[in-house]
Design a protein around this motif. Structure first.
Motif, PDB file in Angstrom:
ATOM      1  N   GLY A  74       0.817  -1.208   0.000  1.00  0.00           N
ATOM      2  CA  GLY A  74       0.000   0.000   0.000  1.00  0.00           C
ATOM      3  C   GLY A  74       0.849   1.256   0.000  1.00  0.00           C
ATOM      4  N   LEU A  75       0.449   2.235  -0.810  1.00  0.00           N
ATOM      5  CA  LEU A  75       1.109   3.539  -0.887  1.00  0.00           C
ATOM      6  C   LEU A  75       0.038   4.619  -0.912  1.00  0.00           C
ATOM      7  CD1 LEU A  75       3.666   5.338  -1.343  1.00  0.00           C
ATOM      8  CD2 LEU A  75       3.267   5.017  -3.805  1.00  0.00           C
ATOM      9  N   THR A  76       0.219   5.661  -0.111  1.00  0.00           N
ATOM     10  CA  THR A  76      -0.695   6.802  -0.095  1.00  0.00           C
ATOM     11  C   THR A  76       0.072   8.053  -0.487  1.00  0.00           C
ATOM     12  OG1 THR A  76      -1.977   5.798   1.697  1.00  0.00           O
ATOM     13  CG2 THR A  76      -2.301   8.153   1.313  1.00  0.00           C
ATOM     14  N   ILE A  77      -0.464   8.784  -1.464  1.00  0.00           N
ATOM     15  CA  ILE A  77       0.084  10.080  -1.862  1.00  0.00           C
ATOM     16  C   ILE A  77      -0.896  11.139  -1.383  1.00  0.00           C
ATOM     17  CG2 ILE A  77       0.791  11.561  -3.789  1.00  0.00           C
ATOM     18  CD1 ILE A  77       2.563   9.079  -3.536  1.00  0.00           C
ATOM     19  N   ARG A  78      -0.384  12.155  -0.665  1.00  0.00           N
ATOM     20  CA  ARG A  78      -1.226  13.235  -0.165  1.00  0.00           C
ATOM     21  C   ARG A  78      -0.739  14.572  -0.712  1.00  0.00           C
ATOM     22  NH1 ARG A  78      -0.332   9.997   4.358  1.00  0.00           N
ATOM     23  NH2 ARG A  78      -2.190   8.909   5.082  1.00  0.00           N
ATOM     24  N   ILE A  79      -1.682  15.408  -1.107  1.00  0.00           N
ATOM     25  CA  ILE A  79      -1.407  16.773  -1.527  1.00  0.00           C
ATOM     26  C   ILE A  79      -1.892  17.647  -0.381  1.00  0.00           C
ATOM     27  CG2 ILE A  79      -1.874  18.552  -3.247  1.00  0.00           C
ATOM     28  CD1 ILE A  79      -2.557  15.043  -4.243  1.00  0.00           C
ATOM     29  N   LYS A  80      -0.987  18.498   0.162  1.00  0.00           N
ATOM     30  CA  LYS A  80      -1.308  19.197   1.397  1.00  0.00           C
ATOM     31  C   LYS A  80      -0.919  20.672   1.336  1.00  0.00           C
ATOM     32  CE  LYS A  80      -0.418  16.701   5.139  1.00  0.00           C
ATOM     33  NZ  LYS A  80       0.321  15.915   6.152  1.00  0.00           N
ATOM     34  N   SER A  81      -1.569  21.453   2.154  1.00  0.00           N
ATOM     35  CA  SER A  81      -1.151  22.807   2.471  1.00  0.00           C
ATOM     36  C   SER A  81      -0.883  22.802   3.962  1.00  0.00           C
ATOM     37  CB  SER A  81      -2.232  23.817   2.119  1.00  0.00           C
ATOM     38  OG  SER A  81      -1.831  25.099   2.563  1.00  0.00           O
ATOM     39  N   GLY A  82       0.400  22.814   4.332  1.00  0.00           N
ATOM     40  CA  GLY A  82       0.733  22.629   5.744  1.00  0.00           C
ATOM     41  C   GLY A  82       0.226  21.271   6.184  1.00  0.00           C
ATOM     42  N   SER A  83      -0.589  21.215   7.239  1.00  0.00           N
ATOM     43  CA  SER A  83      -1.151  19.942   7.697  1.00  0.00           C
ATOM     44  C   SER A  83      -2.534  19.675   7.099  1.00  0.00           C
ATOM     45  CB  SER A  83      -1.234  19.929   9.226  1.00  0.00           C
ATOM     46  OG  SER A  83      -2.097  20.961   9.669  1.00  0.00           O
ATOM     47  N   THR A  84      -3.070  20.618   6.321  1.00  0.00           N
ATOM     48  CA  THR A  84      -4.386  20.469   5.712  1.00  0.00           C
ATOM     49  C   THR A  84      -4.300  19.619   4.459  1.00  0.00           C
ATOM     50  OG1 THR A  84      -5.094  22.624   6.550  1.00  0.00           O
ATOM     51  CG2 THR A  84      -6.346  21.712   4.701  1.00  0.00           C
ATOM     52  N   ILE A  85      -5.043  18.518   4.428  1.00  0.00           N
ATOM     53  CA  ILE A  85      -5.053  17.654   3.252  1.00  0.00           C
ATOM     54  C   ILE A  85      -5.983  18.253   2.207  1.00  0.00           C
ATOM     55  CG2 ILE A  85      -5.642  15.360   2.358  1.00  0.00           C
ATOM     56  CD1 ILE A  85      -4.855  14.257   5.139  1.00  0.00           C
ATOM     57  N   LEU A  86      -5.432  18.506   1.019  1.00  0.00           N
ATOM     58  CA  LEU A  86      -6.221  19.022  -0.098  1.00  0.00           C
ATOM     59  C   LEU A  86      -6.792  17.885  -0.921  1.00  0.00           C
ATOM     60  CD1 LEU A  86      -3.871  21.926  -1.237  1.00  0.00           C
ATOM     61  CD2 LEU A  86      -5.768  21.997   0.420  1.00  0.00           C
ATOM     62  N   ALA A  87      -6.036  16.803  -1.075  1.00  0.00           N
ATOM     63  CA  ALA A  87      -6.497  15.606  -1.793  1.00  0.00           C
ATOM     64  C   ALA A  87      -5.551  14.464  -1.446  1.00  0.00           C
ATOM     65  CB  ALA A  87      -6.537  15.833  -3.297  1.00  0.00           C
ATOM     66  N   SER A  88      -6.040  13.245  -1.654  1.00  0.00           N
ATOM     67  CA  SER A  88      -5.252  12.050  -1.369  1.00  0.00           C
ATOM     68  C   SER A  88      -5.657  10.945  -2.332  1.00  0.00           C
ATOM     69  CB  SER A  88      -5.501  11.595   0.075  1.00  0.00           C
ATOM     70  OG  SER A  88      -4.894  10.346   0.320  1.00  0.00           O
ATOM     71  N   THR A  89      -4.703  10.105  -2.672  1.00  0.00           N
ATOM     72  CA  THR A  89      -5.024   8.923  -3.480  1.00  0.00           C
ATOM     73  C   THR A  89      -5.730   7.873  -2.648  1.00  0.00           C
ATOM     74  OG1 THR A  89      -2.898   7.879  -2.986  1.00  0.00           O
ATOM     75  CG2 THR A  89      -3.038   9.216  -5.026  1.00  0.00           C
ATOM     76  N   GLY A  90      -5.711   8.022  -1.311  1.00  0.00           N
ATOM     77  CA  GLY A  90      -6.095   6.914  -0.455  1.00  0.00           C
ATOM     78  C   GLY A  90      -4.987   5.880  -0.560  1.00  0.00           C
ATOM     79  N   THR A  91      -5.153   4.768   0.101  1.00  0.00           N
ATOM     80  CA  THR A  91      -4.126   3.732   0.029  1.00  0.00           C
ATOM     81  C   THR A  91      -4.262   2.981  -1.290  1.00  0.00           C
ATOM     82  OG1 THR A  91      -4.082   3.504   2.425  1.00  0.00           O
ATOM     83  CG2 THR A  91      -3.119   1.712   1.144  1.00  0.00           C
ATOM     84  N   VAL A  92      -3.248   3.129  -2.126  1.00  0.00           N
ATOM     85  CA  VAL A  92      -3.193   2.485  -3.435  1.00  0.00           C
ATOM     86  C   VAL A  92      -2.534   1.121  -3.265  1.00  0.00           C
ATOM     87  CG1 VAL A  92      -2.093   2.630  -5.709  1.00  0.00           C
ATOM     88  CG2 VAL A  92      -3.004   4.695  -4.632  1.00  0.00           C
ATOM     89  N   THR A  93      -3.173   0.067  -3.751  1.00  0.00           N
ATOM     90  CA  THR A  93      -2.557  -1.261  -3.727  1.00  0.00           C
ATOM     91  C   THR A  93      -1.682  -1.390  -4.964  1.00  0.00           C
ATOM     92  OG1 THR A  93      -4.446  -2.172  -2.544  1.00  0.00           O
ATOM     93  CG2 THR A  93      -2.984  -3.746  -3.660  1.00  0.00           C
ATOM     94  N   MET A  94      -0.389  -1.449  -4.723  1.00  0.00           N
ATOM     95  CA  MET A  94       0.593  -1.421  -5.805  1.00  0.00           C
ATOM     96  C   MET A  94       0.746  -2.795  -6.442  1.00  0.00           C
ATOM     97  SD  MET A  94       1.716   1.749  -5.614  1.00  0.00           S
ATOM     98  CE  MET A  94       3.250   1.739  -6.495  1.00  0.00           C
ATOM     99  N   SER A  95       0.905  -2.782  -7.763  1.00  0.00           N
ATOM    100  CA  SER A  95       1.372  -3.977  -8.466  1.00  0.00           C
ATOM    101  C   SER A  95       2.891  -3.965  -8.372  1.00  0.00           C
ATOM    102  CB  SER A  95       0.949  -3.930  -9.935  1.00  0.00           C
ATOM    103  OG  SER A  95      -0.456  -3.983 -10.044  1.00  0.00           O
ATOM    104  N   GLY A  96       3.513  -5.112  -8.465  1.00  0.00           N
ATOM    105  CA  GLY A  96       4.963  -5.174  -8.380  1.00  0.00           C
ATOM    106  C   GLY A  96       5.619  -4.229  -9.371  1.00  0.00           C
ATOM    107  N   ALA A  97       6.610  -3.477  -8.894  1.00  0.00           N
ATOM    108  CA  ALA A  97       7.316  -2.519  -9.743  1.00  0.00           C
ATOM    109  C   ALA A  97       8.768  -2.449  -9.286  1.00  0.00           C
ATOM    110  CB  ALA A  97       6.669  -1.151  -9.659  1.00  0.00           C
ATOM    111  N   THR A  98       9.684  -2.455 -10.238  1.00  0.00           N
ATOM    112  CA  THR A  98      11.103  -2.358  -9.930  1.00  0.00           C
ATOM    113  C   THR A  98      11.719  -1.253 -10.759  1.00  0.00           C
ATOM    114  OG1 THR A  98      11.166  -4.740  -9.542  1.00  0.00           O
ATOM    115  CG2 THR A  98      13.295  -3.622  -9.816  1.00  0.00           C
ATOM    116  N   ASN A  99      12.133  -0.187 -10.070  1.00  0.00           N
ATOM    117  CA  ASN A  99      12.775   0.963 -10.716  1.00  0.00           C
ATOM    118  C   ASN A  99      11.955   1.464 -11.905  1.00  0.00           C
ATOM    119  OD1 ASN A  99      14.816   2.880 -10.686  1.00  0.00           O
ATOM    120  ND2 ASN A  99      15.976   1.795 -12.254  1.00  0.00           N
ATOM    121  N   ARG A 100      10.655   1.683 -11.677  1.00  0.00           N
ATOM    122  CA  ARG A 100       9.724   2.105 -12.732  1.00  0.00           C
ATOM    123  C   ARG A 100       9.437   3.601 -12.610  1.00  0.00           C
ATOM    124  NH1 ARG A 100       9.598  -1.517 -16.604  1.00  0.00           N
ATOM    125  NH2 ARG A 100       7.383  -1.714 -16.881  1.00  0.00           N
ATOM    126  N   LYS A 101       9.007   4.202 -13.697  1.00  0.00           N
ATOM    127  CA  LYS A 101       8.702   5.631 -13.734  1.00  0.00           C
ATOM    128  C   LYS A 101       7.286   5.890 -13.198  1.00  0.00           C
ATOM    129  CE  LYS A 101      12.618   6.378 -15.621  1.00  0.00           C
ATOM    130  NZ  LYS A 101      13.720   6.479 -14.705  1.00  0.00           N
TER     131      LYS A 101
END
Length: 184
Positions: A74-101
């Motif tokens: 699981g990976l979560t990306i958050r977009i924030k202003s200070g501690s205020t969350i503006l948006a979030s991906t939520g917890t993303v269930t990742m597929s296997g990735a090795t040194n990927r863009k």
């Protein structure tokens, strides 16, 4: 927010003004479950002073880099202003990735100004990366209207963070480039 003069710039007709450019790769967010910034030092500013926003102000941020992830982590990306969350991906269930863009593109629009409960910002964006299997893109959105905790009367500093659900030396995300533009 002060105006940036671009009269003699070859980019003056593109309809955007650069506010920030990351000038070095970010530190890897690896082997940790601690929420950590993806942004590294650069030139320009990520801060709008209190009272600096106007209704309709619009911005776009574009980040890119490399990541590795164990399958089903699981990976979560958050977009924030200070501690205020503006948006979030939520917890993303990742597929296997090795040194990927990967790429994250986000747009922000100020809908109302004022204190928390009055001010409003709409944030929409997407996070995508190439997975190992079949080299297909995995795509996740991060969209939200914040009209409860966003406040334009105080300074707002943009931050974009990553947080792994499991600490592992093979779970890693690094930002190679980041730019912030004012588009309206």
């Amino acid at each position: 927010m002060s105006k940036i003069k671009v009269e003699n710039s070859p980019y003056s007709g593109l309809g955007r003004i650069g506010l920030y450019a990351q000038t070095a790769a970010g530190a890897a967010v690896v082997n940790t479950t601690t929420e950590t910034t993806l942004i590294n030092g650069g030139v320009g500013t990520l801060t709008v002073p209190g009272g600096g926003f106007r209704v309709g102000d619009s911005f776009t941020a574009v980040l890119g880099g490399t990541l590795s992830a164990n399958n089903n982590e699981g990976l979560t990306i958050r977009i924030k202003s200070g501690s205020t969350i503006l948006a979030s991906t939520g917890t993303v269930t990742m597929s296997g990735a090795t040194n990927r863009k990967w790429v994250l593109q986000v747009t922000f629009v100020i809908r109302a100004i004022g204190a928390a409960g009055t001010a409003a910002i709409y944030t929409s964006g997407f996070f995508e990366y190439l997975k190992n299997a079949s080299s297909n893109l995995e795509f996740f959105n991060a969209t939200s209207l914040n009209n409860t905790t966003f406040d334009t009367t105080s300074a707002n500093t943009l931050n974009i963070t990553a947080q792994w659900a499991v600490a592992s030396p093979t779970n890693s995300i690094t930002t190679q480039n980041f730019n912030l533009y004012k588009i309206y």
